[in-house]
Scaffold this motif. Structure first.
Motif, PDB file in Angstrom:
ATOM      1  N   LEU A 158       6.124 -41.968  48.702  1.00 59.15           N
ATOM      2  CA  LEU A 158       7.525 -42.299  48.921  1.00 59.15           C
ATOM      3  C   LEU A 158       8.404 -41.072  48.704  1.00 59.15           C
ATOM      4  N   VAL A 160      12.474 -39.980  48.550  1.00 62.54           N
ATOM      5  CA  VAL A 160      13.833 -40.500  48.414  1.00 62.54           C
ATOM      6  C   VAL A 160      14.812 -39.341  48.565  1.00 62.54           C
ATOM      7  N   THR A 163       7.550 -38.837  58.023  1.00 65.81           N
ATOM      8  CA  THR A 163       6.949 -40.091  58.462  1.00 65.81           C
ATOM      9  C   THR A 163       5.664 -39.824  59.250  1.00 65.81           C
ATOM     10  N   ARG A 194       6.604 -42.478  53.354  1.00 67.53           N
ATOM     11  CA  ARG A 194       7.660 -43.468  53.580  1.00 67.53           C
ATOM     12  C   ARG A 194       8.951 -42.808  53.125  1.00 67.53           C
ATOM     13  N   GLU A 228      13.047 -42.948  52.397  1.00 69.31           N
ATOM     14  CA  GLU A 228      14.212 -43.789  52.107  1.00 69.31           C
ATOM     15  C   GLU A 228      15.394 -42.892  51.781  1.00 69.31           C
ATOM     16  N   THR A 229      16.576 -43.375  52.130  1.00 71.73           N
ATOM     17  CA  THR A 229      17.807 -42.656  51.822  1.00 71.73           C
ATOM     18  C   THR A 229      18.671 -43.539  50.944  1.00 71.73           C
ATOM     19  N   ILE A 230      19.108 -42.998  49.826  1.00 71.27           N
ATOM     20  CA  ILE A 230      20.081 -43.678  48.976  1.00 71.27           C
ATOM     21  C   ILE A 230      21.375 -42.903  49.107  1.00 71.27           C
ATOM     22  N   ARG A 237      18.877 -51.821  45.666  1.00 67.65           N
ATOM     23  CA  ARG A 237      18.271 -50.864  46.602  1.00 67.65           C
ATOM     24  C   ARG A 237      16.916 -50.391  46.085  1.00 67.65           C
ATOM     25  N   ILE A 264      13.023 -50.776  47.687  1.00 65.69           N
ATOM     26  CA  ILE A 264      12.176 -49.660  48.164  1.00 65.69           C
ATOM     27  C   ILE A 264      10.973 -49.378  47.270  1.00 65.69           C
TER      28      ILE A 264
END
Length: 136
Positions: free
Chosen positions: A58, A60, A105, A110, A112-114, A128, A132
């Motif tokens: 993951l 982020v 990817t 994986r 993810e954007t916060i 959130r 995730i």
């Protein structure tokens, strides 16, 4: 017309950091409080991700709403002076974000954007992160 002289504007812009920003520190503290361990700013990965959780594959990214153009957010404003300069800068930022996410990817991560506004609201951030963070 800019209300600040060019020297002062340059000084202001120099103070904006790419690492260890307020929203990034908030997200890191929340992840750590959940018992998660991670790596920071891995330069060997495309886009130098803010937070990497290798065991979960993951990535982020913690993006500022202004710099990375969070659509529909009130933090996503455009300066009224030098609009063409700013629009080009924002377009380049967004394109770079997309390229990095696609590369990651494609290599099995994986992504993810916060967003900054999510990080600053504890309830939003908690929801959130629940969404995730899935057990491997």
């Amino acid at each position: 017309m800019d209300r600040i002289d060019p020297k002062r504007r340059s000084e202001n812009m120099r103070q904006i950091r790419a690492r260890d920003t307020g929203p990034e520190l908030i997200v890191r503290r929340a992840l750590h409080a959940r018992g998660l361990r991670f790596r920071l700013h891995r330069r060997d990965l495309p886009g130098t991700p803010d937070i990497v959780l290798p065991g979960r594959r993951l990535i982020v990214f913690v993006h500022g709403c202004f710099w990375h153009r969070h659509a529909g957010c009130r933090g996503c404003t455009t300066p009224s002076t030098r609009r063409e300069f700013w629009q080009n800068k924002f377009d380049a930022n967004v394109a770079r974000d997309v390229r990095a996410a696609e590369s990651l990817t494609a290599t099995g991560w994986r992504v993810e954007t916060i967003w900054e506004c999510e990080a600053r609201d504890p309830n939003s951030l908690s929801r959130r992160l629940d969404a995730i963070i899935v057990d491997p």
